[in-house]
Design an enzyme around this catalytic site. Structure first.
Site, PDB file in Angstrom:
ATOM      1  N   ASP A   1      33.985  27.909  20.270  1.00 36.92           N
ATOM      2  CA  ASP A   1      33.212  27.688  21.496  1.00 36.92           C
ATOM      3  C   ASP A   1      32.831  28.973  22.201  1.00 36.92           C
ATOM      4  OD1 ASP A   1      35.103  24.801  21.877  1.00 36.92           O
ATOM      5  OD2 ASP A   1      33.016  25.003  21.292  1.00 36.92           O
TER       6      ASP A   1
ATOM      7  N   ASP B   1      35.565  31.606  28.235  1.00 36.78           N
ATOM      8  CA  ASP B   1      36.128  30.261  28.409  1.00 36.78           C
ATOM      9  C   ASP B   1      37.356  30.143  27.513  1.00 36.78           C
ATOM     10  OD1 ASP B   1      35.141  26.782  27.828  1.00 36.78           O
ATOM     11  OD2 ASP B   1      36.571  27.684  29.237  1.00 36.78           O
TER      12      ASP B   1
ATOM     13  N   LYS C   1      27.660  21.167  15.573  1.00 39.91           N
ATOM     14  CA  LYS C   1      27.797  21.031  17.022  1.00 39.91           C
ATOM     15  C   LYS C   1      26.422  20.688  17.586  1.00 39.91           C
ATOM     16  CE  LYS C   1      29.911  23.319  20.997  1.00 39.91           C
ATOM     17  NZ  LYS C   1      30.683  24.523  21.403  1.00 39.91           N
TER      18      LYS C   1
ATOM     19  N   THR D   1      34.429  15.673  21.299  1.00 38.08           N
ATOM     20  CA  THR D   1      33.354  15.302  22.222  1.00 38.08           C
ATOM     21  C   THR D   1      33.576  16.021  23.540  1.00 38.08           C
ATOM     22  OG1 THR D   1      33.292  13.144  21.191  1.00 38.08           O
ATOM     23  CG2 THR D   1      32.267  13.324  23.354  1.00 38.08           C
TER      24      THR D   1
ATOM     25  N   ASN E   1      28.714  17.470  21.222  1.00 37.68           N
ATOM     26  CA  ASN E   1      29.661  16.798  20.313  1.00 37.68           C
ATOM     27  C   ASN E   1      29.711  17.602  19.040  1.00 37.68           C
ATOM     28  OD1 ASN E   1      29.733  14.824  22.216  1.00 37.68           O
ATOM     29  ND2 ASN E   1      29.223  13.138  20.823  1.00 37.68           N
ATOM     30  N   VAL E   2      30.878  17.628  18.385  1.00 36.96           N
ATOM     31  CA  VAL E   2      31.012  18.321  17.112  1.00 36.96           C
ATOM     32  C   VAL E   2      31.301  17.269  16.042  1.00 36.96           C
ATOM     33  CG1 VAL E   2      32.208  20.130  15.827  1.00 36.96           C
ATOM     34  CG2 VAL E   2      31.914  20.363  18.295  1.00 36.96           C
TER      35      VAL E   2
ATOM     36  N   LYS F   1      31.559  17.408  27.383  1.00 37.16           N
ATOM     37  CA  LYS F   1      30.516  16.980  28.337  1.00 37.16           C
ATOM     38  C   LYS F   1      29.159  17.415  27.801  1.00 37.16           C
ATOM     39  CE  LYS F   1      32.166  19.683  31.494  1.00 37.16           C
ATOM     40  NZ  LYS F   1      33.234  20.224  30.623  1.00 37.16           N
ATOM     41  N   GLU F   2      29.107  18.637  27.262  1.00 37.24           N
ATOM     42  CA  GLU F   2      27.782  19.188  26.953  1.00 37.24           C
ATOM     43  C   GLU F   2      27.423  19.117  25.483  1.00 37.24           C
ATOM     44  OE1 GLU F   2      30.417  20.916  27.723  1.00 37.24           O
ATOM     45  OE2 GLU F   2      30.553  22.682  26.463  1.00 37.24           O
TER      46      GLU F   2
ATOM     47  N   TYR G   1      42.532  25.381  24.824  1.00 31.18           N
ATOM     48  CA  TYR G   1      41.596  24.324  24.393  1.00 31.18           C
ATOM     49  C   TYR G   1      40.494  24.870  23.485  1.00 31.18           C
ATOM     50  CZ  TYR G   1      43.741  21.454  28.027  1.00 31.18           C
ATOM     51  OH  TYR G   1      44.652  20.763  28.796  1.00 31.18           O
TER      52      TYR G   1
ATOM     53  N   ILE H   1      34.241  15.153  15.475  1.00 36.87           N
ATOM     54  CA  ILE H   1      35.483  15.929  15.508  1.00 36.87           C
ATOM     55  C   ILE H   1      35.960  16.042  16.949  1.00 36.87           C
ATOM     56  CG2 ILE H   1      36.478  18.228  15.220  1.00 36.87           C
ATOM     57  CD1 ILE H   1      34.523  18.739  12.988  1.00 36.87           C
TER      58      ILE H   1
HETATM   59  N1  LIG Z   1      33.140  24.477  17.949  1.00 38.97           N
HETATM   60  C1  LIG Z   1      34.000  23.740  17.831  1.00 38.97           C
HETATM   61  C2  LIG Z   1      34.996  22.826  17.809  1.00 38.97           C
HETATM   62  C3  LIG Z   1      35.772  22.455  16.756  1.00 38.97           C
HETATM   63  C4  LIG Z   1      35.686  22.893  15.380  1.00 38.97           C
HETATM   64  C5  LIG Z   1      36.589  22.316  14.491  1.00 38.97           C
HETATM   65  C6  LIG Z   1      36.555  22.686  13.194  1.00 38.97           C
HETATM   66  N2  LIG Z   1      35.677  23.582  12.721  1.00 38.97           N
HETATM   67  C7  LIG Z   1      34.786  24.142  13.562  1.00 38.97           C
HETATM   68  C8  LIG Z   1      34.762  23.822  14.901  1.00 38.97           C
HETATM   69  C9  LIG Z   1      35.344  22.142  19.080  1.00 38.97           C
HETATM   70  O1  LIG Z   1      36.099  21.205  19.093  1.00 38.97           O
HETATM   71  N3  LIG Z   1      34.842  22.594  20.228  1.00 38.97           N
HETATM   72  C10 LIG Z   1      35.249  21.919  21.463  1.00 38.97           C
HETATM   73  C11 LIG Z   1      34.051  21.314  22.064  1.00 38.97           C
HETATM   74  C12 LIG Z   1      33.474  21.959  23.145  1.00 38.97           C
HETATM   75  C13 LIG Z   1      32.366  21.401  23.710  1.00 38.97           C
HETATM   76  C14 LIG Z   1      31.830  20.208  23.218  1.00 38.97           C
HETATM   77  C15 LIG Z   1      32.412  19.587  22.118  1.00 38.97           C
HETATM   78  C16 LIG Z   1      33.526  20.148  21.537  1.00 38.97           C
END
Ligand SMILES: N#C/C(=C\c1ccncc1)C(=O)NCc1ccccc1
Length: 255
Positions: free
Chosen positions: A209, A190, A76, A57, A62-63, A59-60, A194, A55
């Protein structure tokens, strides 16, 4: 073996989308052997029925999208080989809840993942809309998928809004910041366009996040809150919202 193939195919699918080798390296780190073992275990326990694609990506981490037994999931996965875990130190080492962990990279990542689950639970019980937190296992966080047909809801960053729509979303975001502070005793730390999803069905915000979120005992909690306030006001200024940071900062903390 069927389930393992599904996870491997998820790996291939997420790799197939890789354009340049750097991202391939990045994706590679996420699916290290210990992480795969946990995914297989979660799959055998029926927590994960099938892994989907990536979904987002970072730095630290991936989802990934995944199918659960009764609802869609967002998985995540924090990268163990992540180079930015140093940045986590600033938040976690001063947090009284985590001072006793050994300074080993894995322990920091596992504590961070647990913290994100705890923070999501506290945010949810305070009335802030977040993905439903489900479980944390080492560097893997499982939560409710916020989206439709495998497509995640859009980030506030990528949502086109009319001024009135933006104003009502802004008011809810401020109310959520206040609920986080007053009832969950938390600062997101944070918060920006975003890290807010917009549910297109009712144009309401969803906070995501919260791994870096800190309790008010953290020595820098109010600094982080002020920075969150500045981020939100900077973004909404384009819709004619002119609140002053210090006013919003006070309003969120007011009795
Ligand atoms: N949690 C989450 C996220 C989306 C999400 C979408 C749909 N349902 C639940 C979560 C997301 O993109 N976070 C951003 C992120 C931050 C750090 C690393 C990778 C990704």
């Amino acid at each position: 073996e069927k389930k393992i193939r599904r996870i491997d195919s998820a790996k291939d699918k997420s790799r197939a989308r890789e354009k340049d080798s750097d991202r391939l390296k990045v994706e590679e780190n996420v699916f290290d052997v210990p992480t795969l073992k946990i995914l297989y275990t979660l799959s055998n326990k029926g927590v994960i029925k099938a892994m989907g694609g990536s979904i987002s990506t970072g730095k630290e981490a991936n989802v990934f999208y995944a199918e659960g037994p009764d609802k869609e999931l967002a998985i995540k996965i924090y990268r163990i080989a992540s180079s930015t875990f140093r940045a986590m130190d600033a938040y976690i080492m001063k947090d009284p809840r985590f001072t006793n962990i050994r300074n080993k990279k894995r322990d920091i990542i596992f504590a961070w993942t647990r913290k994100e689950l705890q923070n999501l639970k506290r945010a949810k019980s305070a009335g802030v809309r977040v993905p439903e937190p489900i479980l944390a296992e080492k560097n893997i966080l499982i939560m409710e998928f916020m989206g439709e047909k495998e497509a995640p809801y859009p980030l506030l960053k990528n949502t086109h809004l009319e001024n009135e729509e933006a104003k009502s979303i802004f008011d809810i975001i401020v109310e959520y910041m206040r609920l986080l502070y007053k009832k969950a005793n938390l600062v997101h730390a944070d918060l920006s366009e975003y890290n807010i999803l917009i549910d297109p069905n009712n144009l309401t915000p969803i906070f995501i996040d919260m791994g870096q979120s800190v309790t008010l005992e953290h020595p820098n909690a109010r600094e982080f809150l002020y920075r969150d306030v500045q981020n939100i006001l900077r973004f909404f200024s384009r819709y004619g919202i002119k609140d002053k940071p210090e006013d919003l900062f006070k309003k969120i903390q007011a009795e």
